[in-house]
Scaffold this motif. Structure first.
Motif, PDB file in Angstrom:
ATOM      1  N   ARG A  46      10.768   0.568  10.726  1.00  0.00           N
ATOM      2  CA  ARG A  46       9.421   0.426  10.199  1.00  0.00           C
ATOM      3  C   ARG A  46       8.922   1.773  10.431  1.00  0.00           C
ATOM      4  NH1 ARG A  46       5.919  -4.697  12.134  1.00  0.00           N
ATOM      5  NH2 ARG A  46       5.769  -5.349   9.745  1.00  0.00           N
ATOM      6  N   ASP A  47       9.193   2.467  11.569  1.00  0.00           N
ATOM      7  CA  ASP A  47       8.666   3.908  11.985  1.00  0.00           C
ATOM      8  C   ASP A  47       9.174   4.963  10.716  1.00  0.00           C
ATOM      9  OD1 ASP A  47       7.012   3.082  13.954  1.00  0.00           O
ATOM     10  OD2 ASP A  47       8.560   3.711  15.683  1.00  0.00           O
ATOM     11  N   GLU A  48      10.535   4.822  10.547  1.00  0.00           N
ATOM     12  CA  GLU A  48      11.264   5.787   9.688  1.00  0.00           C
ATOM     13  C   GLU A  48      10.512   5.595   8.339  1.00  0.00           C
ATOM     14  OE1 GLU A  48      15.262   5.103  10.253  1.00  0.00           O
ATOM     15  OE2 GLU A  48      15.339   6.488  11.753  1.00  0.00           O
ATOM     16  N   VAL A  49      10.199   4.395   8.081  1.00  0.00           N
ATOM     17  CA  VAL A  49       9.595   4.153   6.574  1.00  0.00           C
ATOM     18  C   VAL A  49       8.470   4.733   6.419  1.00  0.00           C
ATOM     19  CG1 VAL A  49       8.931   2.011   4.867  1.00  0.00           C
ATOM     20  CG2 VAL A  49      11.165   1.942   6.317  1.00  0.00           C
ATOM     21  N   GLY A  50       7.609   4.505   7.585  1.00  0.00           N
ATOM     22  CA  GLY A  50       6.305   4.975   7.534  1.00  0.00           C
ATOM     23  C   GLY A  50       6.260   6.624   7.493  1.00  0.00           C
ATOM     24  N   TYR A  51       7.043   7.125   8.090  1.00  0.00           N
ATOM     25  CA  TYR A  51       7.435   8.567   8.228  1.00  0.00           C
ATOM     26  C   TYR A  51       7.750   9.240   6.774  1.00  0.00           C
ATOM     27  CZ  TYR A  51       7.406   8.610  13.173  1.00  0.00           C
ATOM     28  OH  TYR A  51       7.051   8.654  14.516  1.00  0.00           O
ATOM     29  N   LEU A  52       8.753   8.416   6.200  1.00  0.00           N
ATOM     30  CA  LEU A  52       9.113   8.737   4.919  1.00  0.00           C
ATOM     31  C   LEU A  52       7.944   8.856   3.808  1.00  0.00           C
ATOM     32  CD1 LEU A  52      12.732   7.078   4.748  1.00  0.00           C
ATOM     33  CD2 LEU A  52      12.136   9.415   4.852  1.00  0.00           C
ATOM     34  N   LEU A  53       7.294   7.828   3.741  1.00  0.00           N
ATOM     35  CA  LEU A  53       6.549   7.528   2.735  1.00  0.00           C
ATOM     36  C   LEU A  53       5.067   8.342   2.925  1.00  0.00           C
ATOM     37  CD1 LEU A  53       6.722   3.417   1.999  1.00  0.00           C
ATOM     38  CD2 LEU A  53       7.675   5.542   0.728  1.00  0.00           C
ATOM     39  N   SER A  54       4.705   8.427   4.153  1.00  0.00           N
ATOM     40  CA  SER A  54       3.594   9.298   4.556  1.00  0.00           C
ATOM     41  C   SER A  54       3.983  10.822   4.080  1.00  0.00           C
ATOM     42  CB  SER A  54       3.033   9.211   6.189  1.00  0.00           C
ATOM     43  OG  SER A  54       2.997   7.732   6.214  1.00  0.00           O
ATOM     44  N   ALA A  55       5.116  11.266   4.457  1.00  0.00           N
ATOM     45  CA  ALA A  55       5.515  12.700   4.326  1.00  0.00           C
ATOM     46  C   ALA A  55       5.585  12.947   2.922  1.00  0.00           C
ATOM     47  CB  ALA A  55       6.962  12.971   4.816  1.00  0.00           C
ATOM     48  N   GLN A  56       6.121  11.941   1.850  1.00  0.00           N
ATOM     49  CA  GLN A  56       6.047  12.183   0.412  1.00  0.00           C
ATOM     50  C   GLN A  56       4.592  12.268  -0.021  1.00  0.00           C
ATOM     51  OE1 GLN A  56       7.856   8.898  -1.671  1.00  0.00           O
ATOM     52  NE2 GLN A  56       7.783  10.014  -3.429  1.00  0.00           N
ATOM     53  N   GLY A  57       3.729  11.202   0.532  1.00  0.00           N
ATOM     54  CA  GLY A  57       2.353  11.486  -0.063  1.00  0.00           C
ATOM     55  C   GLY A  57       1.495  12.647   0.459  1.00  0.00           C
ATOM     56  N   ALA A  59       2.892  15.590   1.079  1.00  0.00           N
ATOM     57  CA  ALA A  59       3.468  16.585   0.472  1.00  0.00           C
ATOM     58  C   ALA A  59       2.989  16.878  -1.188  1.00  0.00           C
ATOM     59  CB  ALA A  59       5.041  16.624   0.283  1.00  0.00           C
ATOM     60  N   SER A  60       2.592  15.561  -1.609  1.00  0.00           N
ATOM     61  CA  SER A  60       2.064  15.697  -2.957  1.00  0.00           C
ATOM     62  C   SER A  60       0.641  16.187  -2.718  1.00  0.00           C
ATOM     63  CB  SER A  60       2.007  14.083  -3.145  1.00  0.00           C
ATOM     64  OG  SER A  60       1.446  14.251  -4.659  1.00  0.00           O
ATOM     65  N   PHE A  61       0.166  15.694  -1.714  1.00  0.00           N
ATOM     66  CA  PHE A  61      -1.218  16.203  -1.661  1.00  0.00           C
ATOM     67  C   PHE A  61      -1.485  17.623  -1.266  1.00  0.00           C
ATOM     68  CE2 PHE A  61      -4.514  17.261   1.409  1.00  0.00           C
ATOM     69  CZ  PHE A  61      -5.862  16.806   0.966  1.00  0.00           C
ATOM     70  N   ALA A  62      -0.306  18.311  -0.494  1.00  0.00           N
ATOM     71  CA  ALA A  62      -0.598  19.684  -0.049  1.00  0.00           C
ATOM     72  C   ALA A  62       0.055  20.407  -1.326  1.00  0.00           C
ATOM     73  CB  ALA A  62       0.320  19.723   0.924  1.00  0.00           C
ATOM     74  N   ALA A  63       0.530  19.887  -2.306  1.00  0.00           N
ATOM     75  CA  ALA A  63       1.135  20.874  -3.417  1.00  0.00           C
ATOM     76  C   ALA A  63       0.314  20.757  -4.720  1.00  0.00           C
ATOM     77  CB  ALA A  63       2.743  20.352  -3.963  1.00  0.00           C
ATOM     78  N   ALA A  67      -0.001  24.187  -7.025  1.00  0.00           N
ATOM     79  CA  ALA A  67       0.467  23.824  -8.333  1.00  0.00           C
ATOM     80  C   ALA A  67      -0.557  24.223  -9.370  1.00  0.00           C
ATOM     81  CB  ALA A  67       0.884  22.201  -8.657  1.00  0.00           C
ATOM     82  N   GLY A  68      -1.709  24.200  -9.038  1.00  0.00           N
ATOM     83  CA  GLY A  68      -2.737  24.315 -10.336  1.00  0.00           C
ATOM     84  C   GLY A  68      -3.151  25.871 -10.092  1.00  0.00           C
ATOM     85  N   LEU A  69      -2.844  26.521  -9.145  1.00  0.00           N
ATOM     86  CA  LEU A  69      -2.976  27.863  -9.062  1.00  0.00           C
ATOM     87  C   LEU A  69      -1.703  28.468  -9.884  1.00  0.00           C
ATOM     88  CD1 LEU A  69      -4.336  28.559  -5.420  1.00  0.00           C
ATOM     89  CD2 LEU A  69      -5.451  28.666  -7.467  1.00  0.00           C
ATOM     90  N   ALA A  70      -0.572  28.218  -9.674  1.00  0.00           N
ATOM     91  CA  ALA A  70       0.653  28.559 -10.418  1.00  0.00           C
ATOM     92  C   ALA A  70       0.415  28.348 -11.746  1.00  0.00           C
ATOM     93  CB  ALA A  70       1.806  27.906 -10.057  1.00  0.00           C
ATOM     94  N   VAL A  71      -0.041  27.136 -12.355  1.00  0.00           N
ATOM     95  CA  VAL A  71      -0.380  27.071 -13.719  1.00  0.00           C
ATOM     96  C   VAL A  71      -1.353  27.997 -14.351  1.00  0.00           C
ATOM     97  CG1 VAL A  71      -1.511  25.260 -15.421  1.00  0.00           C
ATOM     98  CG2 VAL A  71       0.243  24.533 -13.731  1.00  0.00           C
ATOM     99  N   ASP A  72      -2.436  28.322 -13.467  1.00  0.00           N
ATOM    100  CA  ASP A  72      -3.222  29.224 -14.030  1.00  0.00           C
ATOM    101  C   ASP A  72      -2.689  30.655 -14.100  1.00  0.00           C
ATOM    102  OD1 ASP A  72      -5.232  27.618 -14.247  1.00  0.00           O
ATOM    103  OD2 ASP A  72      -6.406  28.053 -12.095  1.00  0.00           O
ATOM    104  N   GLY A 111       7.847  14.437  -3.157  1.00  0.00           N
ATOM    105  CA  GLY A 111       6.230  14.610  -3.432  1.00  0.00           C
ATOM    106  C   GLY A 111       5.737  15.720  -4.099  1.00  0.00           C
ATOM    107  N   ALA A 112       6.507  16.896  -3.497  1.00  0.00           N
ATOM    108  CA  ALA A 112       5.888  18.084  -4.113  1.00  0.00           C
ATOM    109  C   ALA A 112       5.990  18.557  -5.499  1.00  0.00           C
ATOM    110  CB  ALA A 112       6.493  19.606  -3.118  1.00  0.00           C
ATOM    111  N   GLY A 113       7.394  18.239  -6.096  1.00  0.00           N
ATOM    112  CA  GLY A 113       7.821  18.218  -7.243  1.00  0.00           C
ATOM    113  C   GLY A 113       6.937  17.190  -8.243  1.00  0.00           C
ATOM    114  N   GLY A 114       6.659  16.114  -7.761  1.00  0.00           N
ATOM    115  CA  GLY A 114       5.973  15.021  -8.504  1.00  0.00           C
ATOM    116  C   GLY A 114       4.423  15.588  -8.719  1.00  0.00           C
ATOM    117  N   SER A 115       4.058  16.109  -7.587  1.00  0.00           N
ATOM    118  CA  SER A 115       2.604  16.418  -7.955  1.00  0.00           C
ATOM    119  C   SER A 115       2.329  17.743  -9.048  1.00  0.00           C
ATOM    120  CB  SER A 115       1.855  16.911  -6.452  1.00  0.00           C
ATOM    121  OG  SER A 115       2.348  18.161  -6.145  1.00  0.00           O
ATOM    122  N   ILE A 116       3.323  18.223  -9.354  1.00  0.00           N
ATOM    123  CA  ILE A 116       3.226  19.294 -10.277  1.00  0.00           C
ATOM    124  C   ILE A 116       3.301  18.539 -11.736  1.00  0.00           C
ATOM    125  CG2 ILE A 116       4.482  21.407 -11.338  1.00  0.00           C
ATOM    126  CD1 ILE A 116       5.299  22.026  -8.506  1.00  0.00           C
TER     127      ILE A 116
END
Length: 116
Positions: A46-57, A59-63, A67-72, A111-116
């Protein structure tokens, strides 16, 4: 006026394959996350699942802002292509992972790639 319309049409026709690939990859990413949740108790703790899904979210938030600045700075087409390449590679990495840390790296990069 007609020159701007032609330039817009040319840009749209160049983006159609990229948009199609991005739709397929986003579908694959969504499917991978939604199918992972019911299978997770058999694959990880359960801990590993929480780490995996939280890290993906996270990373998406952080990117999002970079990503918007790179598009500009570089335009939407090159940034979208690179983001979809990152997403495709990370989905493959995550699917082929046998170690938790490799799967975590795949989830973070997806997560990072999907946020782009």
């Amino acid at each position: 006026s007609s020159l701007l319309w032609f330039k817009y049409q040319l840009q749209c026709s160049e983006m159609q394959p990229v948009v199609l690939v991005s739709v397929i990859l986003i579908f694959a990413a969504t499917l991978s996350t939604s199918s992972f949740i019911p299978l997770a108790p058999f694959l990880a703790s359960r801990d590993e699942v929480g780490y995996l899904l939280s890290a993906q979210g996270l990373a998406s938030f952080a990117a999002l802002v970079p990503a918007g600045l790179a598009v500009d700075k570089f335009g939407s087409l090159p940034v979208l292509r690179n983001g979809m390449l990152l997403l495709a590679v990370s989905l493959g990495l995550s699917a082929a992972a046998s170690e938790f840390w490799i799967h975590l790296a795949g989830r973070v990069s997806s997560g990072a790639g999907g946020s782009i």
